[in-house]
Scaffold this motif. Structure first.
Motif, PDB file in Angstrom:
ATOM      1  N   GLU A   1       0.828  -1.211   0.000  1.00 44.80           N
ATOM      2  CA  GLU A   1       0.000   0.000   0.000  1.00 44.80           C
ATOM      3  C   GLU A   1       0.859   1.257   0.000  1.00 44.80           C
ATOM      4  O   GLU A   1       0.488   2.266  -0.619  1.00 44.80           O
ATOM      5  CB  GLU A   1      -0.959  -0.029   1.194  1.00 44.80           C
ATOM      6  CG  GLU A   1      -2.040  -1.076   1.025  1.00 44.80           C
ATOM      7  CD  GLU A   1      -2.759  -1.473   2.301  1.00 44.80           C
ATOM      8  OE1 GLU A   1      -3.662  -2.326   2.212  1.00 44.80           O
ATOM      9  OE2 GLU A   1      -2.413  -0.955   3.394  1.00 44.80           O
TER      10      GLU A   1
ATOM     11  N   TRP B   1      -9.906  -1.758   1.815  1.00 41.51           N
ATOM     12  CA  TRP B   1     -10.166  -1.970   0.388  1.00 41.51           C
ATOM     13  C   TRP B   1     -11.670  -2.147   0.212  1.00 41.51           C
ATOM     14  O   TRP B   1     -12.345  -2.720   1.072  1.00 41.51           O
ATOM     15  CB  TRP B   1      -9.411  -3.196  -0.112  1.00 41.51           C
ATOM     16  CG  TRP B   1      -7.922  -3.001  -0.187  1.00 41.51           C
ATOM     17  CD1 TRP B   1      -7.056  -2.920   0.863  1.00 41.51           C
ATOM     18  CD2 TRP B   1      -7.137  -2.865  -1.364  1.00 41.51           C
ATOM     19  NE1 TRP B   1      -5.775  -2.739   0.398  1.00 41.51           N
ATOM     20  CE2 TRP B   1      -5.791  -2.707  -0.962  1.00 41.51           C
ATOM     21  CE3 TRP B   1      -7.432  -2.870  -2.726  1.00 41.51           C
ATOM     22  CZ2 TRP B   1      -4.749  -2.548  -1.864  1.00 41.51           C
ATOM     23  CZ3 TRP B   1      -6.401  -2.724  -3.631  1.00 41.51           C
ATOM     24  CH2 TRP B   1      -5.077  -2.556  -3.196  1.00 41.51           C
ATOM     25  N   GLN B   2     -12.197  -1.678  -0.923  1.00 48.43           N
ATOM     26  CA  GLN B   2     -13.631  -1.699  -1.173  1.00 48.43           C
ATOM     27  C   GLN B   2     -13.939  -2.493  -2.437  1.00 48.43           C
ATOM     28  O   GLN B   2     -13.252  -2.348  -3.444  1.00 48.43           O
ATOM     29  CB  GLN B   2     -14.146  -0.274  -1.366  1.00 48.43           C
ATOM     30  CG  GLN B   2     -13.838   0.640  -0.212  1.00 48.43           C
ATOM     31  CD  GLN B   2     -14.059   2.094  -0.585  1.00 48.43           C
ATOM     32  OE1 GLN B   2     -14.963   2.420  -1.349  1.00 48.43           O
ATOM     33  NE2 GLN B   2     -13.235   2.971  -0.039  1.00 48.43           N
TER      34      GLN B   2
ATOM     35  N   TYR C   1      -8.482  -7.888   2.947  1.00 50.38           N
ATOM     36  CA  TYR C   1      -8.540  -6.634   2.192  1.00 50.38           C
ATOM     37  C   TYR C   1      -9.614  -5.701   2.739  1.00 50.38           C
ATOM     38  O   TYR C   1      -9.384  -4.499   2.866  1.00 50.38           O
ATOM     39  CB  TYR C   1      -8.750  -6.934   0.708  1.00 50.38           C
ATOM     40  CG  TYR C   1      -7.720  -7.916   0.191  1.00 50.38           C
ATOM     41  CD1 TYR C   1      -6.355  -7.681   0.359  1.00 50.38           C
ATOM     42  CD2 TYR C   1      -8.094  -9.104  -0.415  1.00 50.38           C
ATOM     43  CE1 TYR C   1      -5.400  -8.588  -0.078  1.00 50.38           C
ATOM     44  CE2 TYR C   1      -7.155 -10.019  -0.858  1.00 50.38           C
ATOM     45  CZ  TYR C   1      -5.813  -9.757  -0.678  1.00 50.38           C
ATOM     46  OH  TYR C   1      -4.880 -10.662  -1.104  1.00 50.38           O
TER      47      TYR C   1
ATOM     48  N   ARG D   1      -8.635   0.471  -3.743  1.00 48.87           N
ATOM     49  CA  ARG D   1      -8.204   1.274  -2.603  1.00 48.87           C
ATOM     50  C   ARG D   1      -7.669   2.595  -3.136  1.00 48.87           C
ATOM     51  O   ARG D   1      -6.814   2.597  -4.017  1.00 48.87           O
ATOM     52  CB  ARG D   1      -7.105   0.561  -1.834  1.00 48.87           C
ATOM     53  CG  ARG D   1      -6.564   1.346  -0.656  1.00 48.87           C
ATOM     54  CD  ARG D   1      -5.359   0.625  -0.043  1.00 48.87           C
ATOM     55  NE  ARG D   1      -4.719   1.432   0.952  1.00 48.87           N
ATOM     56  CZ  ARG D   1      -3.802   2.358   0.708  1.00 48.87           C
ATOM     57  NH1 ARG D   1      -3.438   2.623  -0.523  1.00 48.87           N
ATOM     58  NH2 ARG D   1      -3.266   3.048   1.683  1.00 48.87           N
TER      59      ARG D   1
END
Length: 178
Positions: free
Chosen positions: A99, A126-127, A121, A154
């Motif tokens: 990241e 994270w989506q 995640y 992300r």
């Protein structure tokens, strides 16, 4: 344990062979030569102990079109933790390293998550991408319906994520596109 970060060319043949062995084992033989190829050429984050590679992940550059703009995307590949060390935070440590790379070099991060990896995640912010996924294939743009619901994004360094009202169109590659 320390997370080390380096580009593919600095890992050397022996370490790369050890990473491939970890990935083959962690994915129960479902890690193809194309998957391996997707893992190479970017930046790796890994942890070693006295028994070898304990955890690994990589981020490679991909291009994604969204609303007429081409974005540099840090795409995460080859995340695995050795079976005897799982559930000890090593996957999160490796992801933190990746990241940092995404924040410094890309518009946003993306990855295709397995059911087993999705919780890691999500816990890291994270989506799930809620929009349409496509790829610019050899025959033109193709819909990747089977990938929808499994691709996570992300934002990098506080930037905005793409709007899911418009498709996200990734570059093509052999094997699994996402």
């Amino acid at each position: 344990m320390t997370v080390r970060i380096a580009p593919t060319h600095e890992l050397g043949a022996d370490r790369l062979r050890s990473v491939r062995e970890l990935l083959d084992t962690a994915f129960d033989g479902d890690f193809s030569d194309d998957d391996w190829d997707h893992t190479l050429g970017g930046v790796h984050a890994w942890i070693e102990d006295e028994d070898g590679i304990a955890a690994h992940g990589a981020v490679v550059m991909r291009r994604a079109l969204h609303r007429g703009r081409s974005h540099r995307v840090g795409y995460v590949e080859g995340v695995a933790v050795r079976a005897d060390l799982r559930r000890r935070g090593l996957g999160g440590d490796v992801m933190a390293g990746l990241e940092r790379v995404i924040d410094g070099a890309y518009a946003f991060g993306a990855l295709g998550a397995s059911d087993a990896g999705a919780a890691l995640y999500r816990a890291r912010g994270w989506q799930v991408w809620g929009g349409r996924l496509e790829a610019m294939g050899p025959e033109g743009i193709v819909h990747l319906a089977e990938e929808e619901g499994y691709v996570f994004l992300r934002p990098a360094a506080g930037r905005a994520l793409p709007d899911p009202a418009a498709a996200l169109v990734f570059d093509w590659r052999d094997g699994d596109v996402l």
